[in-house]
Design a protein around this motif. Structure first.
Motif, PDB file in Angstrom:
ATOM      1  N   THR A 188       0.848  -1.184   0.000  1.00 59.81           N
ATOM      2  CA  THR A 188       0.000   0.000   0.000  1.00 59.81           C
ATOM      3  C   THR A 188       0.886   1.236   0.000  1.00 59.81           C
ATOM      4  O   THR A 188       1.666   1.466   0.938  1.00 59.81           O
ATOM      5  CB  THR A 188      -0.921   0.024   1.232  1.00 59.81           C
ATOM      6  OG1 THR A 188      -1.732  -1.153   1.240  1.00 59.81           O
ATOM      7  CG2 THR A 188      -1.823   1.251   1.199  1.00 59.81           C
ATOM      8  N   LEU A 189       0.788   2.046  -1.037  1.00 59.27           N
ATOM      9  CA  LEU A 189       1.648   3.205  -1.197  1.00 59.27           C
ATOM     10  C   LEU A 189       1.131   4.394  -0.392  1.00 59.27           C
ATOM     11  O   LEU A 189       0.037   4.352   0.190  1.00 59.27           O
ATOM     12  CB  LEU A 189       1.735   3.572  -2.682  1.00 59.27           C
ATOM     13  CG  LEU A 189       2.251   2.459  -3.607  1.00 59.27           C
ATOM     14  CD1 LEU A 189       2.187   2.913  -5.054  1.00 59.27           C
ATOM     15  CD2 LEU A 189       3.675   2.062  -3.224  1.00 59.27           C
ATOM     16  N   LEU A 190       1.925   5.457  -0.360  1.00 58.58           N
ATOM     17  CA  LEU A 190       1.549   6.648   0.389  1.00 58.58           C
ATOM     18  C   LEU A 190       0.295   7.296  -0.167  1.00 58.58           C
ATOM     19  O   LEU A 190      -0.436   7.964   0.574  1.00 58.58           O
ATOM     20  CB  LEU A 190       2.702   7.655   0.377  1.00 58.58           C
ATOM     21  CG  LEU A 190       3.994   7.217   1.068  1.00 58.58           C
ATOM     22  CD1 LEU A 190       5.048   8.296   0.944  1.00 58.58           C
ATOM     23  CD2 LEU A 190       3.741   6.874   2.526  1.00 58.58           C
ATOM     24  N   SER A 191       0.028   7.125  -1.441  1.00 53.81           N
ATOM     25  CA  SER A 191      -1.157   7.704  -2.065  1.00 53.81           C
ATOM     26  C   SER A 191      -2.398   6.860  -1.834  1.00 53.81           C
ATOM     27  O   SER A 191      -3.495   7.245  -2.240  1.00 53.81           O
ATOM     28  CB  SER A 191      -0.917   7.879  -3.566  1.00 53.81           C
ATOM     29  OG  SER A 191      -0.578   6.635  -4.164  1.00 53.81           O
ATOM     30  N   GLY A 192      -2.250   5.702  -1.192  1.00 56.05           N
ATOM     31  CA  GLY A 192      -3.382   4.838  -0.920  1.00 56.05           C
ATOM     32  C   GLY A 192      -3.564   3.723  -1.922  1.00 56.05           C
ATOM     33  O   GLY A 192      -4.313   2.771  -1.663  1.00 56.05           O
ATOM     34  N   LEU A 201       9.042  -4.280  -5.020  1.00 54.10           N
ATOM     35  CA  LEU A 201      10.485  -4.499  -5.021  1.00 54.10           C
ATOM     36  C   LEU A 201      11.196  -3.525  -5.964  1.00 54.10           C
ATOM     37  O   LEU A 201      12.284  -3.024  -5.660  1.00 54.10           O
ATOM     38  CB  LEU A 201      10.798  -5.939  -5.411  1.00 54.10           C
ATOM     39  CG  LEU A 201      10.366  -7.014  -4.407  1.00 54.10           C
ATOM     40  CD1 LEU A 201      10.600  -8.407  -4.987  1.00 54.10           C
ATOM     41  CD2 LEU A 201      11.123  -6.858  -3.092  1.00 54.10           C
ATOM     42  N   LEU A 202      10.571  -3.253  -7.113  1.00 52.68           N
ATOM     43  CA  LEU A 202      11.152  -2.279  -8.039  1.00 52.68           C
ATOM     44  C   LEU A 202      11.172  -0.882  -7.419  1.00 52.68           C
ATOM     45  O   LEU A 202      12.128  -0.120  -7.623  1.00 52.68           O
ATOM     46  CB  LEU A 202      10.355  -2.265  -9.344  1.00 52.68           C
ATOM     47  CG  LEU A 202      10.475  -3.519 -10.221  1.00 52.68           C
ATOM     48  CD1 LEU A 202       9.572  -3.396 -11.449  1.00 52.68           C
ATOM     49  CD2 LEU A 202      11.927  -3.731 -10.656  1.00 52.68           C
ATOM     50  N   ARG A 203      10.139  -0.565  -6.645  1.00 52.37           N
ATOM     51  CA  ARG A 203      10.120   0.737  -5.968  1.00 52.37           C
ATOM     52  C   ARG A 203      11.253   0.814  -4.943  1.00 52.37           C
ATOM     53  O   ARG A 203      11.864   1.870  -4.771  1.00 52.37           O
ATOM     54  CB  ARG A 203       8.775   0.934  -5.266  1.00 52.37           C
ATOM     55  CG  ARG A 203       7.545   0.881  -6.170  1.00 52.37           C
ATOM     56  CD  ARG A 203       7.268   2.182  -6.840  1.00 52.37           C
ATOM     57  NE  ARG A 203       6.037   2.123  -7.630  1.00 52.37           N
ATOM     58  CZ  ARG A 203       5.067   3.026  -7.576  1.00 52.37           C
ATOM     59  NH1 ARG A 203       5.178   4.053  -6.748  1.00 52.37           N
ATOM     60  NH2 ARG A 203       4.000   2.917  -8.352  1.00 52.37           N
ATOM     61  N   LEU A 273       8.637   8.402  -4.542  1.00 50.43           N
ATOM     62  CA  LEU A 273       8.708   7.188  -5.341  1.00 50.43           C
ATOM     63  C   LEU A 273       7.721   6.130  -4.849  1.00 50.43           C
ATOM     64  O   LEU A 273       7.542   5.096  -5.503  1.00 50.43           O
ATOM     65  CB  LEU A 273      10.127   6.608  -5.301  1.00 50.43           C
ATOM     66  CG  LEU A 273      11.234   7.526  -5.830  1.00 50.43           C
ATOM     67  CD1 LEU A 273      12.596   6.876  -5.634  1.00 50.43           C
ATOM     68  CD2 LEU A 273      11.009   7.852  -7.290  1.00 50.43           C
ATOM     69  N   LEU A 274       7.104   6.387  -3.706  1.00 52.70           N
ATOM     70  CA  LEU A 274       6.135   5.460  -3.135  1.00 52.70           C
ATOM     71  C   LEU A 274       4.715   5.990  -3.288  1.00 52.70           C
ATOM     72  O   LEU A 274       3.849   5.744  -2.449  1.00 52.70           O
ATOM     73  CB  LEU A 274       6.459   5.213  -1.649  1.00 52.70           C
ATOM     74  CG  LEU A 274       7.862   4.666  -1.379  1.00 52.70           C
ATOM     75  CD1 LEU A 274       8.102   4.533   0.120  1.00 52.70           C
ATOM     76  CD2 LEU A 274       8.066   3.316  -2.069  1.00 52.70           C
ATOM     77  N   ARG A 275       4.495   6.712  -4.361  1.00 54.29           N
ATOM     78  CA  ARG A 275       3.169   7.222  -4.694  1.00 54.29           C
ATOM     79  C   ARG A 275       2.735   6.662  -6.047  1.00 54.29           C
ATOM     80  O   ARG A 275       3.542   6.151  -6.818  1.00 54.29           O
ATOM     81  CB  ARG A 275       3.151   8.755  -4.729  1.00 54.29           C
ATOM     82  CG  ARG A 275       3.601   9.397  -3.418  1.00 54.29           C
ATOM     83  CD  ARG A 275       3.515  10.913  -3.477  1.00 54.29           C
ATOM     84  NE  ARG A 275       4.088  11.521  -2.279  1.00 54.29           N
ATOM     85  CZ  ARG A 275       3.434  11.685  -1.144  1.00 54.29           C
ATOM     86  NH1 ARG A 275       2.161  11.298  -1.076  1.00 54.29           N
ATOM     87  NH2 ARG A 275       4.014  12.234  -0.093  1.00 54.29           N
ATOM     88  N   GLU A 276       1.467   6.765  -6.315  1.00 56.81           N
ATOM     89  CA  GLU A 276       0.930   6.309  -7.601  1.00 56.81           C
ATOM     90  C   GLU A 276       0.065   7.416  -8.207  1.00 56.81           C
ATOM     91  O   GLU A 276      -0.962   7.793  -7.639  1.00 56.81           O
ATOM     92  CB  GLU A 276       0.079   5.045  -7.401  1.00 56.81           C
ATOM     93  CG  GLU A 276      -0.441   4.414  -8.664  1.00 56.81           C
ATOM     94  CD  GLU A 276       0.655   3.943  -9.596  1.00 56.81           C
ATOM     95  OE1 GLU A 276       0.472   4.108 -10.817  1.00 56.81           O
ATOM     96  OE2 GLU A 276       1.680   3.426  -9.120  1.00 56.81           O
ATOM     97  N   PRO A 277       0.507   7.991  -9.335  1.00 52.93           N
ATOM     98  CA  PRO A 277       1.745   7.667 -10.060  1.00 52.93           C
ATOM     99  C   PRO A 277       2.977   8.245  -9.366  1.00 52.93           C
ATOM    100  O   PRO A 277       2.862   9.111  -8.505  1.00 52.93           O
ATOM    101  CB  PRO A 277       1.522   8.328 -11.420  1.00 52.93           C
ATOM    102  CG  PRO A 277       0.660   9.506 -11.108  1.00 52.93           C
ATOM    103  CD  PRO A 277      -0.268   9.050 -10.005  1.00 52.93           C
ATOM    104  N   ILE A 278       4.138   7.761  -9.770  1.00 54.61           N
ATOM    105  CA  ILE A 278       5.385   8.250  -9.187  1.00 54.61           C
ATOM    106  C   ILE A 278       5.579   9.724  -9.523  1.00 54.61           C
ATOM    107  O   ILE A 278       5.373  10.146 -10.665  1.00 54.61           O
ATOM    108  CB  ILE A 278       6.584   7.429  -9.708  1.00 54.61           C
ATOM    109  CG1 ILE A 278       6.490   5.984  -9.227  1.00 54.61           C
ATOM    110  CG2 ILE A 278       7.903   8.043  -9.254  1.00 54.61           C
ATOM    111  CD1 ILE A 278       7.587   5.088  -9.756  1.00 54.61           C
TER     112      ILE A 278
END
Length: 312
Positions: A188-192, A201-203, A273-278
């Motif tokens: 789960t990214l920072l953007s939810g 893993l790529l992130r 880098l932990l958001r979507e989109p980056i």
């Protein structure tokens, strides 16, 4: 007279006249780099390979990498034994570790950046030239002939390689220990938004790349300081202290006008880098800032090293 002798006389006659008093031994010759660009490039790669081999054969290098590896291990073990923390307490992302082991590497990175990574980078960069001078090997490296600028480039490239090794150590060990002690699943990214384990893993690799770039400016500063002294400890300590001072200045609102120019200003910006989109703005700004430090302090290092007396 034979034909070979005649050809030799004709070739000698075609040469420009020798100035008075000049002997064959005193006639200047072109350096090997000018004679053969391919040979110069091969010599640079050979010198770089030798430098990397020397760097990663040292027990000190592996001791520093081992110390960095302990950071994610301690975080994971402590969290496993004592349980997770509530949001807002402890380092960033610590509250996410128990739910997903992939966050161990990110948490360890936030812990390592302010002090531990600068200390190790300061040791390698500060020792690059001063260490050779203190051991009396600098003059022999230049007699090789390595060339002063080529030697500086190789030393900086080795320091940059250590930056990558250091950040990858934190991320890889954090990922492995997190995978061993905690459940691992979609991130789960920072953007939810939620991404797969593979993309997570790529992130993490992107975070390691971001932090590696962040440390390149500091490496250039350390290289310059290393050309100013023959005492490696002095250059190491000065490099690490400058990193701490820069972070303190970055935390003072009274110095807000200076913040964008401090080489540590974007060190913790990898959260984008932990958001979507980056969001790539922080990465680009960080790379541009570090590039400026590389150019400025690289030029200062060249100017100092070209006039440095390596025989004293």
């Amino acid at each position: 007279m034979s034909s070979e002798a005649g050809q030799g006389l004709e070739a000698a006659a075609a040469l420009p006249p020798r100035p008075a008093g000049e002997t064959a031994a005193s006639r200047p010759t072109r350096p090997p780099e000018a004679q053969s660009p391919a040979r110069a490039a091969g010599g640079t790669l050979s010198l770089l390979g030798s430098e990397l081999l020397t760097l990663f054969r040292r027990r000190r290098t592996w001791a520093m990498l081992g110390a960095l590896a302990l950071i994610p291990i301690l975080i994971a073990v402590a969290t496993r034994i004592a349980g997770g923390s509530s949001p807002g307490r402890g380092p960033a992302f610590l509250d996410q570790v128990t739910g997903n082991g992939l966050f161990v590497g990110v948490t360890a990175m936030t812990v390592a950046i302010p002090l531990f990574l600068p200390l190790t980078i300061g040791v390698v960069a500060g020792d690059s030239i001063a260490g050779e001078a203190s051991h009396g090997t600098l003059r022999y490296l230049l007699i090789a002939p390595a060339g002063r600028i080529r030697l500086l480039v190789v030393k900086y490239a080795a320091a940059a390689a250590f930056c990558a090794a250091a950040t990858l150590t934190v991320v890889i060990v954090g990922t492995l220990i997190g995978w061993a002690l905690f459940p691992v699943g979609p991130v789960t990214l920072l953007s939810g938004a939620t991404v797969s384990v593979g993309e997570g893993l790529l992130r993490l690799l992107a975070v390691a790349a971001y932090v590696t770039v962040s440390l390149l400016g500091m490496s250039a500063i350390g290289l310059f300081l290393s050309t100013l002294t023959t005492v490696p400890v002095g250059a190491m300590a000065a490099t690490a202290i400058l990193a701490v001072v820069s972070q303190i200045m970055d935390a003072l609102p009274q110095l807000e006008a200076l913040h964008p120019w401090l080489f540590t200003h974007h060190w913790l910006g990898f959260g984008d880098l932990l958001r979507e989109p980056i969001v790539w703005d922080s990465f680009a700004d960080n790379a541009l800032l570090q590039g400026g430090y590389i150019v400025v302090f690289g030029a200062l290092a060249v100017g100092r090293f070209l006039t440095k007396d390596v025989l004293s």
